[in-house]
Every structure is written in C-alpha cells, then in structure tokens.
Design a protein around this motif. Structure first.
Motif, PDB file in Angstrom:
ATOM      1  N   PHE A 147       4.852   6.049   5.273  1.00  0.00           N
ATOM      2  CA  PHE A 147       5.373   5.866   6.639  1.00  0.00           C
ATOM      3  C   PHE A 147       6.899   5.808   6.627  1.00  0.00           C
ATOM      4  CE2 PHE A 147       6.925   2.834   9.848  1.00  0.00           C
ATOM      5  CZ  PHE A 147       6.545   3.510  11.019  1.00  0.00           C
ATOM      6  N   PHE A 148       7.452   5.021   5.700  1.00  0.00           N
ATOM      7  CA  PHE A 148       8.909   4.906   5.607  1.00  0.00           C
ATOM      8  C   PHE A 148       9.551   6.225   5.186  1.00  0.00           C
ATOM      9  CE2 PHE A 148       8.078   0.260   5.233  1.00  0.00           C
ATOM     10  CZ  PHE A 148       8.880  -0.144   6.294  1.00  0.00           C
ATOM     11  N   ILE A 149       8.865   6.979   4.335  1.00  0.00           N
ATOM     12  CA  ILE A 149       9.373   8.298   3.934  1.00  0.00           C
ATOM     13  C   ILE A 149       9.479   9.216   5.142  1.00  0.00           C
ATOM     14  CG2 ILE A 149       8.780  10.411   2.665  1.00  0.00           C
ATOM     15  CD1 ILE A 149       7.619   8.578   0.468  1.00  0.00           C
ATOM     16  N   ALA A 150       8.435   9.229   5.959  1.00  0.00           N
ATOM     17  CA  ALA A 150       8.431  10.077   7.158  1.00  0.00           C
ATOM     18  C   ALA A 150       9.546   9.668   8.124  1.00  0.00           C
ATOM     19  CB  ALA A 150       7.073  10.004   7.841  1.00  0.00           C
ATOM     20  N   ILE A 151       9.670   8.359   8.359  1.00  0.00           N
ATOM     21  CA  ILE A 151      10.716   7.857   9.256  1.00  0.00           C
ATOM     22  C   ILE A 151      12.103   8.201   8.712  1.00  0.00           C
ATOM     23  CG2 ILE A 151      11.795   5.755  10.169  1.00  0.00           C
ATOM     24  CD1 ILE A 151       9.244   6.477  11.599  1.00  0.00           C
ATOM     25  N   SER A 152      12.278   8.057   7.397  1.00  0.00           N
ATOM     26  CA  SER A 152      13.580   8.310   6.776  1.00  0.00           C
ATOM     27  C   SER A 152      13.974   9.774   6.871  1.00  0.00           C
ATOM     28  CB  SER A 152      13.545   7.877   5.302  1.00  0.00           C
ATOM     29  OG  SER A 152      13.205   6.523   5.181  1.00  0.00           O
ATOM     30  N   ILE A 153      13.017  10.672   6.650  1.00  0.00           N
ATOM     31  CA  ILE A 153      13.307  12.104   6.739  1.00  0.00           C
ATOM     32  C   ILE A 153      13.739  12.465   8.156  1.00  0.00           C
ATOM     33  CG2 ILE A 153      12.278  14.413   6.663  1.00  0.00           C
ATOM     34  CD1 ILE A 153      10.600  13.475   4.301  1.00  0.00           C
ATOM     35  N   CYS A 154      12.982  11.969   9.134  1.00  0.00           N
ATOM     36  CA  CYS A 154      13.330  12.233  10.540  1.00  0.00           C
ATOM     37  C   CYS A 154      14.710  11.670  10.876  1.00  0.00           C
ATOM     38  CB  CYS A 154      12.281  11.630  11.466  1.00  0.00           C
ATOM     39  SG  CYS A 154      10.658  12.416  11.354  1.00  0.00           S
ATOM     40  N   GLY A 155      14.972  10.447  10.432  1.00  0.00           N
ATOM     41  CA  GLY A 155      16.257   9.812  10.704  1.00  0.00           C
ATOM     42  C   GLY A 155      17.406  10.537  10.027  1.00  0.00           C
ATOM     43  N   LYS A 156      17.184  10.966   8.809  1.00  0.00           N
ATOM     44  CA  LYS A 156      18.238  11.664   8.067  1.00  0.00           C
ATOM     45  C   LYS A 156      18.589  12.998   8.720  1.00  0.00           C
ATOM     46  CE  LYS A 156      19.582  12.961   3.396  1.00  0.00           C
ATOM     47  NZ  LYS A 156      20.306  14.147   3.848  1.00  0.00           N
ATOM     48  N   ILE A 157      17.567  13.708   9.192  1.00  0.00           N
ATOM     49  CA  ILE A 157      17.792  15.001   9.838  1.00  0.00           C
ATOM     50  C   ILE A 157      18.457  14.833  11.202  1.00  0.00           C
ATOM     51  CG2 ILE A 157      16.605  16.982  10.884  1.00  0.00           C
ATOM     52  CD1 ILE A 157      14.548  16.793   8.617  1.00  0.00           C
ATOM     53  N   ALA A 158      18.082  13.766  11.912  1.00  0.00           N
ATOM     54  CA  ALA A 158      18.531  13.584  13.296  1.00  0.00           C
ATOM     55  C   ALA A 158      19.913  12.941  13.420  1.00  0.00           C
ATOM     56  CB  ALA A 158      17.517  12.747  14.065  1.00  0.00           C
ATOM     57  N   THR A 159      20.420  12.355  12.341  1.00  0.00           N
ATOM     58  CA  THR A 159      21.676  11.609  12.438  1.00  0.00           C
ATOM     59  C   THR A 159      22.771  12.247  11.585  1.00  0.00           C
ATOM     60  OG1 THR A 159      20.986  10.120  10.646  1.00  0.00           O
ATOM     61  CG2 THR A 159      20.504   9.439  12.904  1.00  0.00           C
ATOM     62  N   GLU A 160      23.971  11.718  11.735  1.00  0.00           N
ATOM     63  CA  GLU A 160      25.124  12.200  10.968  1.00  0.00           C
ATOM     64  C   GLU A 160      25.917  11.003  10.458  1.00  0.00           C
ATOM     65  OE1 GLU A 160      27.369  14.615  13.609  1.00  0.00           O
ATOM     66  OE2 GLU A 160      26.011  16.342  13.492  1.00  0.00           O
ATOM     67  N   LYS A 192       0.835  -1.203   0.000  1.00  0.00           N
ATOM     68  CA  LYS A 192       0.000   0.000   0.000  1.00  0.00           C
ATOM     69  C   LYS A 192       0.873   1.257   0.000  1.00  0.00           C
ATOM     70  CE  LYS A 192      -3.768  -2.200   2.570  1.00  0.00           C
ATOM     71  NZ  LYS A 192      -4.593  -2.168   3.813  1.00  0.00           N
ATOM     72  N   SER A 193       0.366   2.305  -0.627  1.00  0.00           N
ATOM     73  CA  SER A 193       1.088   3.572  -0.676  1.00  0.00           C
ATOM     74  C   SER A 193       1.363   4.112   0.725  1.00  0.00           C
ATOM     75  CB  SER A 193       0.299   4.605  -1.475  1.00  0.00           C
ATOM     76  OG  SER A 193       0.128   4.197  -2.808  1.00  0.00           O
ATOM     77  N   SER A 194       0.434   3.876   1.641  1.00  0.00           N
ATOM     78  CA  SER A 194       0.581   4.386   3.005  1.00  0.00           C
ATOM     79  C   SER A 194       1.809   3.786   3.700  1.00  0.00           C
ATOM     80  CB  SER A 194      -0.674   4.086   3.827  1.00  0.00           C
ATOM     81  OG  SER A 194      -0.951   2.685   3.835  1.00  0.00           O
ATOM     82  N   GLU A 195       2.172   2.559   3.337  1.00  0.00           N
ATOM     83  CA  GLU A 195       3.353   1.933   3.938  1.00  0.00           C
ATOM     84  C   GLU A 195       4.614   2.707   3.554  1.00  0.00           C
ATOM     85  OE1 GLU A 195       3.574  -2.352   3.419  1.00  0.00           O
ATOM     86  OE2 GLU A 195       1.426  -2.384   2.978  1.00  0.00           O
ATOM     87  N   PHE A 196       4.699   3.099   2.302  1.00  0.00           N
ATOM     88  CA  PHE A 196       5.880   3.831   1.849  1.00  0.00           C
ATOM     89  C   PHE A 196       5.877   5.267   2.368  1.00  0.00           C
ATOM     90  CE2 PHE A 196       5.545   0.453  -1.416  1.00  0.00           C
ATOM     91  CZ  PHE A 196       6.754  -0.159  -1.154  1.00  0.00           C
TER      92      PHE A 196
END
Length: 332
Positions: A224-237, A218-222
């Motif tokens: 969700f992963f997009i949101a998690i990835s953006i947060c992770g990318k911003i929060a990490t180095e 489902k599109s909603s699954e991706f």
C-alpha cells in the motif's frame, strides 16, 4: 534480498546508460524514473540494516569497533576503485581542455567531497557510506546521543541536502548571504547527493533496532505504501518528491525484508554478482563509448544491453578467478 540487490545493480546500469532516452510516453518515463530512483537508496538501506543487524546484540564497545572497521573497509574499497578507474579519469582530464592546475583541484575535490569523477559515478555511494558510518559512530558511540537525536539529524541532513540540490538544478537565485553560501558549497560539493546516504544508513540502523516490530507487519501494508509513494513521487516536484522517494525506498526495502523467500544456493551468487556489476559496469560502458563508439556521451537501449552483457561476462570471469586469487577477492 540478494536477488533484489542484483536487480537494483542492473537498474543502476539503466540509470547510467539511459535505455529509454528516446521514449516519448510520459507515463512510461514517470514510472521508470520512480523505480530507477530507488536503486541507490536501496543499497544504502541494505548496508545500514545488514551491518547493524549483526552488531546490535553485542556490547556497545564491540559494536563501535565493528562499525569503525566496516568504515575503514569501505574507505579502502573506495580508494582501490578510484585507482582502478584512474585511467578513465585521466582520459577525461586530458581531453577536457582545462589547465593542469584546475584538473588537479578537480580531482581532489571529486576524491574527497563528491565521491566520483567522470564515468566513475558508482563510487560516490562508497564515499557516502563511509561518511555516514563515521557520523553514526560519532553521534551514537562517541557523543552518546539518543536515537531520537540521530533520527532528527538524519532527517534534517536529508532535507537540507536535497533542497540544496534542487536549488542548484533549478537555478534558483537567493538574496545576499544565502546566494554566496550556495556558491561556496556548490563549488566544493557540486550538489547535496553525498550527504543523502546518511539518512538511509540511519533508517537501516533503526530497522535493525526494531526488527521484531517490523516483522509483525503484513506485506500488504508495505505494498500500500509503495503504491502511495509511486503516485506521490510522480505527482509532485521538488523537496516533496524527494520525501516520497524516501518513503518509496523504505517501503520497498521493508517489503523485501519481510517477504518469506526460501533458501536457495544461488542467492550467494546473486549477492556476489550484484557487487561486481555495480562496481564494474562503468568500466565496460567507458570502453564502449570511448574505444568502440568514440562518443563519450553515448546512451540508449543498445548501450544498456551491451553494457549489461559485457559486465555480466566480466563479473562471472572474476568470480571464477576470485577463487584462485586473493588479490581479486580483496577488490570486492
């Protein structure tokens, strides 16, 4: 897909002209960086998926022949556009104050190992795609290794290439042989960027292999992963941030891929336009910063807007003349 490629081509212009260079809002800059970093990986994924999706049902020998021909086509395109960018390259070498011998070595290093010279930054993508398809052909079709081995190699290359770039960017010092190795490799490749395309091409290959499973999601699954990835990318180095980038790029591509978009007569124009914008925009930008502004490091919102307008006008002009000239058609 075609509309997204056009959007990503415009994002690449933003990467090179830095429209938010004077922005001081950290949240805006972090979000912008997360989005803009997806652009080139998206093109890699599209190249891998679209090529392998066409050949996956064919006999293995035919698959190998088509992949080899595609690699040759990309190499030819890379060499043609290297020649087109040559006046800009020569301008840089004439004005950089270095000796003739040093500049000759720098040119061939850029041509073979880096994939670009000054202001021909978009071309590294083409060389990286060429190397990636050559490696896939060697591993899968010549050596007959499994998809599992291919995947492990691709992930390993991605991690090593990014860690190498991180070490260089942050000026980390290693001990003994490690530091000497870093110096030698950086003198040849400058950074690990040229190797990262292999990972995304392989992911595109795997998506083509398991397309039916992908389309059941489902599109909603991706999302969700997009949101998690953006947060992770911003929060990490460092390397972890690069891993979140890979997750974000793949999630965005999958979301676009399975989205049900109705057919439209303008999609072909979007595809045509995205290729031309990607390859042409640094020529327009170079004319702006060398001839008009007399500032080889010009950036900002004005540069972004002028480069977009100029590149789109030039692209539509070439699309018009492309119908009448086989020479122009072969450039793209």
């Amino acid at each position: 897909m075609d509309l997204m490629k056009l959007i990503m081509a415009i994002v690449v212009i933003a990467i090179h002209t830095e429209p938010l260079v004077r922005c001081e809002k950290i949240a805006v800059l972090n979000l912008y960086k997360a989005i803009s970093d997806v652009a080139v990986p998206f093109f890699f994924l599209a190249s891998g998926f679209l090529v392998f999706d066409k050949v996956i049902v064919l006999p293995k020998e035919e698959q190998e022949r088509i992949i080899l021909n595609y690699a040759k086509k990309i190499l030819k395109l890379y060499l043609i556009w290297t020649v087109i960018y040559l006046p800009i390259t020569i301008y840089d070498y004439v004005t950089n104050g270095e000796s003739l011998i040093r500049n000759i070595f720098a040119f061939f290093k850029g041509l073979i190992f880096v994939g670009c010279h000054w202001n021909s930054w978009p071309l590294w993508y083409l060389l990286s795609v060429f190397y990636a398809f050559v490696l896939v052909r060697l591993i899968v079709y010549k050596k007959g290794l499994s998809q599992k081995v291919l995947t492990i190699l691709a992930v390993g290359v991605y991690l090593i290439a990014n860690e190498f770039t991180i070490i260089l960017n942050n000026g980390y010092e290693l001990n003994g042989f490690g530091q000497q190795l870093i110096k030698v490799v950086s003198a040849v490749f400058v950074n690990g960027r040229i190797f990262t395309g292999f990972f995304y091409i392989v992911v595109g290959f795997l998506m083509a292999q398991y397309k039916q499973l992908l389309f059941r999601r489902k599109s909603s699954e991706f999302l969700f992963f997009i949101a998690i990835s953006i947060c992770g990318k911003i929060a990490t180095e460092g390397l972890l941030e690069r891993c979140f980038l890979a997750m974000l790029a793949v999630s965005v591509f999958c979301f676009i891929l399975i989205s049900k978009v109705p057919d439209c007569k303008y999609w072909h124009t979007c595809r045509n336009l995205s290729t031309k914008i990607y390859l042409l925009h640094m020529i327009v930008y170079s004319f702006l910063d060398i001839v008009i502004l007399d500032d080889r490091y010009a950036n900002g919102l004005m540069c972004f807007v002028i480069t977009i307008i100029g590149t789109i006008i030039l692209s539509f002009g070439l699309i018009y003349f492309e119908k009448k000239s086989k020479v122009i058609e072969k450039l793209f």
